[in-house]
Design a protein around this motif. Structure first.
Motif: not given
Length: 164
Positions: A118-121
């Motif tokens: 997960d590479r969010a935010f």
């Protein structure tokens, strides 16, 4: 001055590219991008079996507010199952109080989860999914207790507790 900027930018890009495999290796988790699950439904079908909050978390990768889940303080003997498909995910003897406000475990039931990066935010984290239906459960971090050193930080709304 331009050379220093170029070096800093290059180092940042290289570390961003290398961090996910290093993180997964340190967590001793194989990242999977499984898209075919045993249980698949349309969004409309999921909405008929999940509450709006469960749908937001499980199907849209949301996060519940910290300290809102009654499962955070549930310490009875039993099994935590996926709220979408009832697959057993965690045994109560692997649960611990992390103080984060979300139910936390140091190990899942073997074969119960799948992972993705997960590479969010602007962060890189290991996201945890139900291996049967693909529902988003939470993330795993390497600041947990022995014996694994891992903290599976789960959304309580994504699970149900089944007493033993």
């Amino acid at each position: 001055m331009h050379k220093r900027y170029f070096l800093k930018t290059g180092a940042a890009l290289v570390s961003t590219a290398l961090l996910p495999p290093i993180l997964l290796q340190r967590l001793n988790i194989m990242a999977t991008s499984k898209t075919d699950f045993e249980i698949t439904k349309t969004d409309a079908e999921w909405r008929t079996v999940l509450s709006p909050e469960q749908f937001r978390v499980l199907r849209q990768h949301g996060t519940e507010r910290a300290f809102t889940s009654p499962l955070d303080k549930q310490y009875g003997e039993g099994t935590y199952v996926c709220a979408a498909c009832e697959q057993p995910l965690f045994k109560s003897d692997t649960k611990f109080n992390s103080g984060t406000g979300w139910p936390s475990f140091f190990a899942p039931i073997e074969g119960a989860i799948a992972t993705t990066v997960d590479r969010a935010f602007f962060m890189t984290r290991v996201e945890i999914h139900c291996s049967r239906c693909g529902g988003h459960l939470g993330h795993v971090f390497e600041d947990g207790p022995a014996p694994t050193g891992q903290r599976y930080c789960m959304n309580g709304v994504a699970m149900q507790f089944i007493p033993a």
